[in-house]
Design a protein around this motif. Structure first.
Motif, mmCIF file in Angstrom:
data_model
loop_
_atom_site.group_PDB
_atom_site.id
_atom_site.type_symbol
_atom_site.label_atom_id
_atom_site.label_comp_id
_atom_site.label_asym_id
_atom_site.label_seq_id
_atom_site.Cartn_x
_atom_site.Cartn_y
_atom_site.Cartn_z
ATOM 1 N N ILE A 1 0.863 -1.186 0.000
ATOM 2 C CA ILE A 1 0.000 0.000 0.000
ATOM 3 C C ILE A 1 0.900 1.235 0.000
ATOM 4 C CG2 ILE A 1 -1.755 1.330 1.241
ATOM 5 C CD1 ILE A 1 -2.761 -1.237 2.493
ATOM 6 N N VAL A 2 0.589 2.168 -0.892
ATOM 7 C CA VAL A 2 1.300 3.456 -0.940
ATOM 8 C C VAL A 2 0.310 4.558 -0.603
ATOM 9 C CG1 VAL A 2 2.369 5.118 -2.521
ATOM 10 C CG2 VAL A 2 3.081 2.727 -2.594
ATOM 11 N N THR A 3 0.765 5.545 0.167
ATOM 12 C CA THR A 3 -0.107 6.676 0.504
ATOM 13 C C THR A 3 0.401 7.882 -0.288
ATOM 14 O OG1 THR A 3 1.272 7.334 2.366
ATOM 15 C CG2 THR A 3 -0.432 5.731 2.830
ATOM 16 N N LEU A 4 -0.396 8.323 -1.244
ATOM 17 C CA LEU A 4 0.088 9.330 -2.197
ATOM 18 C C LEU A 4 -0.369 10.743 -1.827
ATOM 19 C CD1 LEU A 4 1.605 9.375 -5.026
ATOM 20 C CD2 LEU A 4 -0.665 9.709 -6.010
ATOM 21 N N ASN A 5 0.603 11.653 -1.815
ATOM 22 C CA ASN A 5 0.250 13.073 -1.673
ATOM 23 C C ASN A 5 0.932 13.854 -2.796
ATOM 24 O OD1 ASN A 5 2.927 13.492 -0.912
ATOM 25 N ND2 ASN A 5 2.461 13.465 1.257
ATOM 26 N N ALA A 6 0.718 15.171 -2.810
ATOM 27 C CA ALA A 6 1.218 15.989 -3.924
ATOM 28 C C ALA A 6 2.748 15.955 -4.001
ATOM 29 C CB ALA A 6 0.729 17.426 -3.748
ATOM 30 N N GLU A 7 3.382 16.056 -2.835
ATOM 31 C CA GLU A 7 4.850 16.088 -2.810
ATOM 32 C C GLU A 7 5.424 14.783 -3.375
ATOM 33 O OE1 GLU A 7 6.399 17.227 1.073
ATOM 34 O OE2 GLU A 7 8.224 16.116 0.622
ATOM 35 N N MET A 8 4.787 13.692 -2.994
ATOM 36 C CA MET A 8 5.262 12.381 -3.450
ATOM 37 C C MET A 8 4.994 12.194 -4.949
ATOM 38 S SD MET A 8 4.183 9.105 -1.375
ATOM 39 C CE MET A 8 4.634 7.476 -1.800
ATOM 40 N N THR A 9 3.899 12.756 -5.422
ATOM 41 C CA THR A 9 3.590 12.678 -6.853
ATOM 42 C C THR A 9 4.702 13.359 -7.648
ATOM 43 O OG1 THR A 9 1.240 12.767 -6.347
ATOM 44 C CG2 THR A 9 1.848 13.240 -8.615
ATOM 45 N N MET A 10 5.125 14.525 -7.167
ATOM 46 C CA MET A 10 6.186 15.248 -7.875
ATOM 47 C C MET A 10 7.511 14.492 -7.766
ATOM 48 S SD MET A 10 4.584 17.644 -9.264
ATOM 49 C CE MET A 10 5.677 18.911 -9.889
ATOM 50 N N THR A 11 7.777 13.900 -6.601
ATOM 51 C CA THR A 11 9.023 13.124 -6.445
ATOM 52 C C THR A 11 9.008 11.932 -7.396
ATOM 53 O OG1 THR A 11 9.018 13.738 -4.114
ATOM 54 C CG2 THR A 11 10.537 12.003 -4.731
ATOM 55 N N ALA A 12 7.844 11.293 -7.514
ATOM 56 C CA ALA A 12 7.742 10.102 -8.369
ATOM 57 C C ALA A 12 8.005 10.452 -9.830
ATOM 58 C CB ALA A 12 6.358 9.476 -8.215
ATOM 59 N N ARG A 13 7.628 11.661 -10.234
ATOM 60 C CA ARG A 13 7.842 12.059 -11.634
ATOM 61 C C ARG A 13 9.329 12.240 -11.929
ATOM 62 N NH1 ARG A 13 3.877 14.633 -14.593
ATOM 63 N NH2 ARG A 13 5.002 16.599 -14.775
ATOM 64 N N ALA A 14 10.098 12.571 -10.865
ATOM 65 C CA ALA A 14 11.523 12.810 -11.071
ATOM 66 C C ALA A 14 12.372 11.596 -10.693
ATOM 67 C CB ALA A 14 11.947 14.010 -10.213
ATOM 68 N N ASN A 15 11.773 10.639 -9.991
ATOM 69 C CA ASN A 15 12.534 9.513 -9.459
ATOM 70 C C ASN A 15 11.908 8.210 -9.983
ATOM 71 O OD1 ASN A 15 13.311 7.329 -7.788
ATOM 72 N ND2 ASN A 15 13.673 8.665 -6.043
ATOM 73 N N PRO A 16 12.517 7.625 -11.029
ATOM 74 C CA PRO A 16 11.913 6.443 -11.662
ATOM 75 C C PRO A 16 11.707 5.276 -10.704
ATOM 76 C CG PRO A 16 13.755 7.289 -12.975
ATOM 77 C CD PRO A 16 13.758 8.053 -11.692
ATOM 78 N N ALA A 17 12.602 5.120 -9.730
ATOM 79 C CA ALA A 17 12.450 3.989 -8.788
ATOM 80 C C ALA A 17 11.176 4.161 -7.963
ATOM 81 C CB ALA A 17 13.671 3.897 -7.889
ATOM 82 N N LEU A 18 10.929 5.387 -7.525
ATOM 83 C CA LEU A 18 9.701 5.628 -6.761
ATOM 84 C C LEU A 18 8.484 5.472 -7.677
ATOM 85 C CD1 LEU A 18 8.178 6.437 -4.191
ATOM 86 C CD2 LEU A 18 8.474 8.835 -4.853
ATOM 87 N N GLY A 19 8.587 6.019 -8.892
ATOM 88 C CA GLY A 19 7.484 5.889 -9.851
ATOM 89 C C GLY A 19 7.143 4.423 -10.093
ATOM 90 N N ALA A 20 8.184 3.591 -10.227
ATOM 91 C CA ALA A 20 7.956 2.164 -10.490
ATOM 92 C C ALA A 20 7.329 1.487 -9.268
ATOM 93 C CB ALA A 20 9.276 1.489 -10.845
#
Ligand code: UDP
Length: 248
Positions: free
Chosen positions: A42-61
């Motif tokens: 389970i991942v808890t998504l917020n705006a900051e994490m959304t932006m991090t995921a766009r810049a960090n492929p490992a987090l995005g994956a």
């Protein structure tokens, strides 16, 4: 808008700035259903994490592969609403707490990983006072020496807990969990600063600030060093408005 399932395990994945997030009628039921189906992340998504995921492929994956992504932040709820998707915000800290209560009531084995050593000690004391029947099979802080991690991970995997709460900060807690949870039963969930709050070391924003959707300001006052990370919040809003992710 897509047809809404009437299944009790109703879950539908949408996208905010390309990052997946699920709409569920009952997030707690979806999480417990995940356990019944053999577990997952389970991942808890917020705006900051959304932006991090766009810049960090490992987090995005890690987010893309997660079994349940809950809308933890007001920004994500707002962005979904612009697409015509109405979801209730589900703070991860509240879902994690509900799962701990469920774990106590149903004899689940629970593992806690993360936070500072003194926070973990305090947390164990408090949790066992509040949930005396909780089966805490592992509770280890998150500042282990590099050489201690492999052994800790092996212990964790051999215990096969029903619930693993991981407080190592974003993105590490998500990528670490993604690496470890495959083939494991149980729910694995990143919980950010929840251990600090449950241990009484940090406070959650007051209810009125959450209602006004200015929880970020409270966090900034408590931890001024976060200011740089918080620049991602206006960037998130700008991107959502610019991309015009609107009702289809
Ligand atoms: N943390 C940890 N090990 C680390 C880095 C962080 O255990 O190497 C813990 C930290 O003590 C805190 C939690 O991770 O309890 C969440 O940290 P933070 O508030 O920075 O996370 P985020 O806002 O990214 O979720």
């Amino acid at each position: 808008m897509d047809a809404v399932s009437t299944d009790p395990c109703d879950q539908h994945r949408y996208r905010v700035l390309g990052v997946g997030v699920d709409a569920c009628r009952d997030v707690r039921a979806a999480a417990i259903g995940l356990h019944a189906r053999g577990g997952g992340q389970i991942v808890t998504l917020n705006a900051e994490m959304t932006m991090t995921a766009r810049a960090n492929p490992a987090l995005g994956a890690a987010i893309a592969a997660a079994d349940l992504v809950i809308p933890d932040g007001a920004g994500v709820v707002w962005a979904l609403r612009r697409q015509g998707v109405r979801v209730r915000r589900t703070p991860g800290i509240e879902l994690a707490r509900a799962l701990l209560s469920y774990a106590e009531a149903h004899g689940w084995n629970v593992a806690l990983i993360g936070a500072a050593p003194e926070v973990m000690e305090q947390l164990k004391r408090r949790l066992l006072e509040e949930l005396p029947s909780l089966r805490l099979v592992l509770a280890e802080h998150g500042y282990q020496a590099a050489e201690a991690w492999p052994q800790l991970e092996q212990r964790l995997l051999s215990l096969k807990p029903d619930l693993v709460l991981v407080a190592l900060g974003v993105p590490r807690q998500e990528t670490w969990t993604q690496r470890l949870h495959a083939g494991q039963p149980g729910i694995w969930m990143g919980v950010g600063g929840s251990f600090d709050v449950w241990a009484g070391v940090k406070q959650r924003a007051p209810e009125w600030m959450s209602r006004l959707q200015v929880e970020w300001a409270y966090r900034l006052i408590q931890e001024p060093s976060r200011w740089r990370r918080m620049l991602s919040l206006p960037a998130f809003a700008w991107q959502v408005l610019r991309r015009g992710e609107r009702r289809r």
